[in-house]
Design a protein around this motif. Structure first.
Motif, mmCIF file in Angstrom:
data_model
loop_
_atom_site.group_PDB
_atom_site.id
_atom_site.type_symbol
_atom_site.label_atom_id
_atom_site.label_comp_id
_atom_site.label_asym_id
_atom_site.label_seq_id
_atom_site.Cartn_x
_atom_site.Cartn_y
_atom_site.Cartn_z
ATOM 1 N N ALA A 57 -4.850 -1.917 2.047
ATOM 2 C CA ALA A 57 -5.707 -1.035 1.254
ATOM 3 C C ALA A 57 -5.822 -1.526 -0.185
ATOM 4 O O ALA A 57 -6.912 -1.491 -0.783
ATOM 5 C CB ALA A 57 -5.144 0.386 1.285
ATOM 6 N N LEU A 58 -4.729 -2.007 -0.753
ATOM 7 C CA LEU A 58 -4.773 -2.524 -2.117
ATOM 8 C C LEU A 58 -5.699 -3.727 -2.211
ATOM 9 O O LEU A 58 -6.484 -3.854 -3.178
ATOM 10 C CB LEU A 58 -3.361 -2.908 -2.575
ATOM 11 N N GLU A 59 -5.618 -4.622 -1.238
ATOM 12 C CA GLU A 59 -6.483 -5.797 -1.256
ATOM 13 C C GLU A 59 -7.953 -5.412 -1.090
ATOM 14 O O GLU A 59 -8.837 -5.988 -1.736
ATOM 15 C CB GLU A 59 -6.061 -6.772 -0.155
ATOM 16 N N ARG A 60 -8.229 -4.440 -0.249
ATOM 17 C CA ARG A 60 -9.610 -4.050 0.017
ATOM 18 C C ARG A 60 -10.236 -3.313 -1.159
ATOM 19 O O ARG A 60 -11.438 -3.427 -1.404
ATOM 20 C CB ARG A 60 -9.671 -3.185 1.270
ATOM 21 N N ALA A 64 -0.555 -6.145 -4.612
ATOM 22 C CA ALA A 64 -0.142 -6.341 -3.221
ATOM 23 C C ALA A 64 1.170 -7.109 -3.060
ATOM 24 O O ALA A 64 1.978 -6.779 -2.189
ATOM 25 C CB ALA A 64 -1.262 -7.035 -2.441
ATOM 26 N N PRO A 65 1.456 -8.160 -3.876
ATOM 27 C CA PRO A 65 2.721 -8.900 -3.681
ATOM 28 C C PRO A 65 3.976 -8.052 -3.871
ATOM 29 O O PRO A 65 5.048 -8.425 -3.403
ATOM 30 C CB PRO A 65 2.639 -10.018 -4.735
ATOM 31 N N TYR A 66 3.835 -6.918 -4.570
ATOM 32 C CA TYR A 66 5.016 -6.094 -4.824
ATOM 33 C C TYR A 66 5.313 -5.128 -3.662
ATOM 34 O O TYR A 66 6.380 -4.508 -3.629
ATOM 35 C CB TYR A 66 4.833 -5.290 -6.111
ATOM 36 N N VAL A 67 4.377 -5.009 -2.741
ATOM 37 C CA VAL A 67 4.554 -4.067 -1.636
ATOM 38 C C VAL A 67 5.748 -4.455 -0.769
ATOM 39 O O VAL A 67 6.612 -3.613 -0.440
ATOM 40 C CB VAL A 67 3.269 -3.983 -0.784
ATOM 41 N N LEU A 71 7.756 -0.529 7.559
ATOM 42 C CA LEU A 71 7.029 -1.778 7.338
ATOM 43 C C LEU A 71 5.542 -1.603 7.633
ATOM 44 O O LEU A 71 4.688 -2.090 6.894
ATOM 45 C CB LEU A 71 7.610 -2.887 8.214
ATOM 46 N N LEU A 72 5.249 -0.902 8.712
ATOM 47 C CA LEU A 72 3.850 -0.668 9.069
ATOM 48 C C LEU A 72 3.133 0.090 7.957
ATOM 49 O O LEU A 72 2.010 -0.264 7.574
ATOM 50 C CB LEU A 72 3.780 0.115 10.377
ATOM 51 N N ALA A 73 3.771 1.113 7.437
ATOM 52 C CA ALA A 73 3.157 1.881 6.348
ATOM 53 C C ALA A 73 2.914 1.000 5.132
ATOM 54 O O ALA A 73 1.858 1.085 4.479
ATOM 55 C CB ALA A 73 4.056 3.065 5.983
ATOM 56 N N SER A 74 3.879 0.137 4.818
ATOM 57 C CA SER A 74 3.724 -0.733 3.649
ATOM 58 C C SER A 74 2.620 -1.760 3.851
ATOM 59 O O SER A 74 1.858 -2.061 2.930
ATOM 60 C CB SER A 74 5.049 -1.441 3.347
ATOM 61 N N PHE A 75 2.515 -2.304 5.059
ATOM 62 C CA PHE A 75 1.489 -3.306 5.315
ATOM 63 C C PHE A 75 0.096 -2.692 5.246
ATOM 64 O O PHE A 75 -0.848 -3.307 4.740
ATOM 65 C CB PHE A 75 1.718 -3.954 6.678
ATOM 66 N N LEU A 76 -0.040 -1.473 5.753
ATOM 67 C CA LEU A 76 -1.323 -0.777 5.660
ATOM 68 C C LEU A 76 -1.667 -0.482 4.200
ATOM 69 O O LEU A 76 -2.840 -0.588 3.788
ATOM 70 C CB LEU A 76 -1.281 0.521 6.465
#
Length: 305
Positions: A175-178, A185-188, A166-171
């Motif tokens: 990154a996608l948003e930035r 991002a919604p598909y992460v 989960l941590l890897a996916s949130f990071l």
């Protein structure tokens, strides 16, 4: 023989600690999942809460195992241990299946928007707590030879690996948003949840398989080979014509029935002499004081053997 009288208390203390820790992690996951909108975090919390119920059941069984058998359960309560393990694995497996279907629905419906920052903080704390507990409970499971603690250790390991994923996916979502890929991002969240579930699903499946083997009294190959080796040595040492053996393992208890075939010209022995042979075999089969239900019979009739 090692003194194992304090082992049930140690096992129960760890199971109680596990309940407290898992309850805290589970409630935090549910709250954080609802606040951030992360289905994966919500699944992590619900998974932990389900595991609390399973650990509570394991604690009840641990207390039963510390008691002697009764008139109703004359062979003791060892058979409850694999039953709890199989039930635990089944419930956790069904939880994974439900979450997988939910993630597929979310993925095909445009993904799931969430707040990656707060969810990342939860993932860090949850991963640290779960992995530390997995290490501690796993060491105790090996020292105490406790299937209940092994199951609990696997559950913490699952929780820790899920939190790391989960941590890897949130990071990755941050990154996608930035970097201007906010539409992805919604598909992460659903993608990572699917990957996590597929990764951890074999663990409850193996727990169920191991429990069912003991429930159906499938003879463990290692135990069968060891018993046959000890009995063959005793046969050769005392001059018996042959032997048959039957073994089973239920939880941490081992059950062994052995029949020695006495030849027609075998010298008459007293009952204490036969008991001495039983003592020899029991000592050779002793595994650091692990529970052993051992029956050894002597007969000149091959049908009885």
């Amino acid at each position: 023989m090692t003194d194992r009288s304090n082992e049930p208390l140690a096992e129960q203390a760890l199971l109680r600690l596990s309940i407290y820790v898992t309850t805290g992690v589970g409630l935090a996951g549910v709250v954080m999942g609802l606040v951030t909108g992360a289905r994966s975090v919500l699944f992590d919390g619900i998974y932990s809460i389900v595991d609390v119920a399973m650990t509570g059941l394991a604690l009840i069984v641990s207390r039963l195992l510390a008691k002697d058998g009764s008139r109703r359960f004359q062979f003791g309560y060892w058979h409850f241990e694999p039953m709890v393990a199989a039930f635990n694995g089944t419930v956790l497996g069904l939880s994974c299946l439900y979450a997988l279907l939910d993630a597929v629905i979310a993925l095909t419906s445009g993904g799931n928007r969430m707040e990656f920052g707060p969810a990342s903080l939860y993932a860090i704390v949850s991963a640290a707590v779960c992995l530390v507990m997995a290490l501690r409970v796993g060491r105790a499971a090996r020292a105490l030879d406790s299937e209940l603690l092994r199951v609990d250790s696997r559950a913490f390991l699952i929780g820790g690996l899920v939190s790391l994923a989960l941590l890897a996916s949130f990071l990755a979502g941050l990154a996608l948003e930035r970097f201007g890929r906010a539409a992805l991002a919604p598909y992460v969240d659903p993608l990572v949840l699917i990957a996590v579930i597929l990764g951890v699903a074999p663990i409850p499946a193996l727990t169920v398989a191991r429990g069912l083997k003991e429930i159906f009294l499938v003879a463990p190959r290692a135990l069968d080979a060891r018993v046959r080796g000890v009995l063959e040595a005793a046969r050769a040492r005392h001059g018996f014509a042959g032997f048959t053996s039957y073994v089973a393992k239920t939880g941490r208890a081992r059950f062994v029935d052995a029949y020695f075939l006495v030849p027609p010209d075998f010298p008459a022995l007293s009952v204490p002499a036969f008991d001495a042979i039983r003592d020899e075999i029991a000592a050779e089969l002793d595994e650091d004081g692990a529970p052993l239900w051992l029956n050894i019979s002597f007969t000149a009739d091959r049908e009885w053997a």
